[in-house]
Design a protein around this motif. Structure first.
Motif, PDB file in Angstrom:
ATOM      1  N   SER A  99      -1.289  10.605  34.854  1.00 38.97           N
ATOM      2  CA  SER A  99      -0.410  11.485  34.086  1.00 38.97           C
ATOM      3  C   SER A  99       0.584  10.649  33.286  1.00 38.97           C
ATOM      4  O   SER A  99       0.694   9.434  33.481  1.00 38.97           O
ATOM      5  CB  SER A  99       0.342  12.443  35.013  1.00 38.97           C
ATOM      6  N   ARG A 134       6.548  25.220  27.354  1.00 32.45           N
ATOM      7  CA  ARG A 134       5.613  26.264  27.760  1.00 32.45           C
ATOM      8  C   ARG A 134       6.398  27.526  28.141  1.00 32.45           C
ATOM      9  O   ARG A 134       7.072  28.097  27.307  1.00 32.45           O
ATOM     10  CB  ARG A 134       4.723  25.764  28.905  1.00 32.45           C
ATOM     11  N   ILE A 137       3.138  15.314  32.129  1.00 29.93           N
ATOM     12  CA  ILE A 137       2.001  15.995  31.523  1.00 29.93           C
ATOM     13  C   ILE A 137       0.748  15.160  31.758  1.00 29.93           C
ATOM     14  O   ILE A 137       0.825  13.965  32.064  1.00 29.93           O
ATOM     15  CB  ILE A 137       2.211  16.233  30.019  1.00 29.93           C
ATOM     16  N   THR A 138      -0.424  15.773  31.618  1.00 28.75           N
ATOM     17  CA  THR A 138      -1.702  15.099  31.820  1.00 28.75           C
ATOM     18  C   THR A 138      -2.520  15.160  30.535  1.00 28.75           C
ATOM     19  O   THR A 138      -2.238  15.979  29.640  1.00 28.75           O
ATOM     20  CB  THR A 138      -2.496  15.773  32.954  1.00 28.75           C
ATOM     21  N   GLN A 148      -5.305  16.472  30.162  1.00 29.42           N
ATOM     22  CA  GLN A 148      -5.916  17.786  30.077  1.00 29.42           C
ATOM     23  C   GLN A 148      -4.978  18.828  29.461  1.00 29.42           C
ATOM     24  O   GLN A 148      -5.421  19.877  28.986  1.00 29.42           O
ATOM     25  CB  GLN A 148      -6.346  18.267  31.473  1.00 29.42           C
ATOM     26  N   ASP A 149      -3.679  18.555  29.465  1.00 23.90           N
ATOM     27  CA  ASP A 149      -2.718  19.502  28.891  1.00 23.90           C
ATOM     28  C   ASP A 149      -2.803  19.565  27.373  1.00 23.90           C
ATOM     29  O   ASP A 149      -2.318  20.524  26.764  1.00 23.90           O
ATOM     30  CB  ASP A 149      -1.288  19.133  29.314  1.00 23.90           C
ATOM     31  N   THR A 174       1.528  19.120  23.912  1.00 21.24           N
ATOM     32  CA  THR A 174       2.588  19.859  24.611  1.00 21.24           C
ATOM     33  C   THR A 174       3.835  19.875  23.752  1.00 21.24           C
ATOM     34  O   THR A 174       4.339  18.823  23.350  1.00 21.24           O
ATOM     35  CB  THR A 174       2.898  19.212  25.978  1.00 21.24           C
TER      36      THR A 174
END
Length: 322
Positions: free
Chosen positions: A146, A168, A181-182, A184-185, A188
């Protein structure tokens, strides 16, 4: 007898209670703290009934600025900006400035009896006109797969504001935030808002998590662009320097007659000969001209160099090889 007393009691309560309730409603609806921005107009309420008022005046701090007889102070900071309503005794202040912040007091008498003083606190604020500056730094953590994003939001110097973040569906407070965050996010978004009681401004940034250190943020792109620009500038400077050096050498060389080593050797050879008709042009021609001075001399450069050596008689029974 008892019934008569109860009847008087309920009558007294029925008369007193509406008055108490009316006073509570009146107090509740009266706004005692007012926030405005610079340049606004504000109406300060008296918060009391105007019925039977024999004396009324407004004070700012300890100074009287207006009264019931429509006497308006022309020696205060509010000169030309005050208006007193003769019916409600509300005071209007126009073109507010930051210096107008403070306590305004309404003092009144009814039937020569002074009522409770009403104090209104006015706070004038500078409106926010500049969006906040948002910076961030993202670092990859292989142990958790991450990114740790550090964000900072700053308002213009001297501003007294509150900070909030929207990420979000979350709402965070404070000028600095740390968020995970990763990859996959995906993208953002982070939105920082600065606000006071009269205005608000926002700014947003988008961060994407990547294990590639080159994708850590816009700071790396800026550094690379700056480095490329510096290299290009260096190449241009070197190119210009080489060009000017070449021009100077060409200009200096045009003043001399000979430009090669062979020509320099030829000059020496020409100076050593008496005949002007025989001018060798190279080192080899100089050596060949040496052969003309010998009637039966050697015919090679090596032999010419060894020509003056004296040979001793051979004592070997074998044939001498030259």
């Amino acid at each position: 007898m008892v019934g008569g007393r109860l009847s008087c009691f309920f009558t007294y309560v029925s008369v007193l209670l509406p008055g108490v309730c009316l006073q509570d409603v009146e107090t509740y609806t009266c706004k005692r703290n007012i926030h405005k921005k610079v340049g606004d107009t504000v109406e300060l309420p008296s918060c009391l009934s105007p019925e039977g008022v024999t004396m009324a005046q407004w004070k700012y701090g300890s100074s009287v600025i207006a009264d019931k007889n429509m006497n308006i102070s022309f020696k205060s900071q509010f000169t030309g900006r005050l208006e007193l309503n003769p019916t409600t005794f509300n005071l209007t202040v126009r073109r507010l400035t930051l210096k107008d912040s403070g306590d305004f007091s309404f003092i009144s008498d009814v039937s020569e009896r002074q009522r409770k003083t009403v104090t209104i606190t006015l706070q004038v604020h500078e409106p926010i006109t500049i969006e906040p500056a948002v910076t961030f730094n993202s670092s990859w953590h292989a142990s958790t797969n991450s990114c740790r994003v550090s964000l900072e939001c700053s308002a213009a110097a001297g501003s007294s504001v509150a900070y909030s973040w929207a990420v979000r569906t979350e709402t965070l407070s404070g000028s600095r935030q740390h968020y995970n965050i990763t990859p996959q996010d995906g993208d953002t978004g982070f939105t920082c808002s600065i606000s006071n009681v009269v205005s608000e401004k926002s700014a947003s940034v988008t961060v994407k998590c990547s294990s590639d250190p080159r994708g850590s943020g816009p700071d790396l792109i800026v550094v690379l662009c700056a480095a490329a620009g510096g290299c290009l500038m260096l190449v241009l400077i070197v190119g210009v320097a080489v060009y000017f050096c070449h021009c100077k050498q060409s200009q200096a060389g045009s003043d001399s007659n000979d430009l090669t080593v062979y020509a320099d050797v030829t000059e020496v050879a020409i100076g050593s000969r008496t005949s002007s008709s025989m001018k060798p042009c190279t080192l080899y021609e100089t050596i060949e001209n040496r052969e003309d001075t010998v009637t039966h001399g050697p015919h090679t450069v090596y032999d010419q160099i060894q020509f003056s050596r004296m040979r001793k008689a051979s004592v070997s029974p074998y044939q001498e090889i030259s």
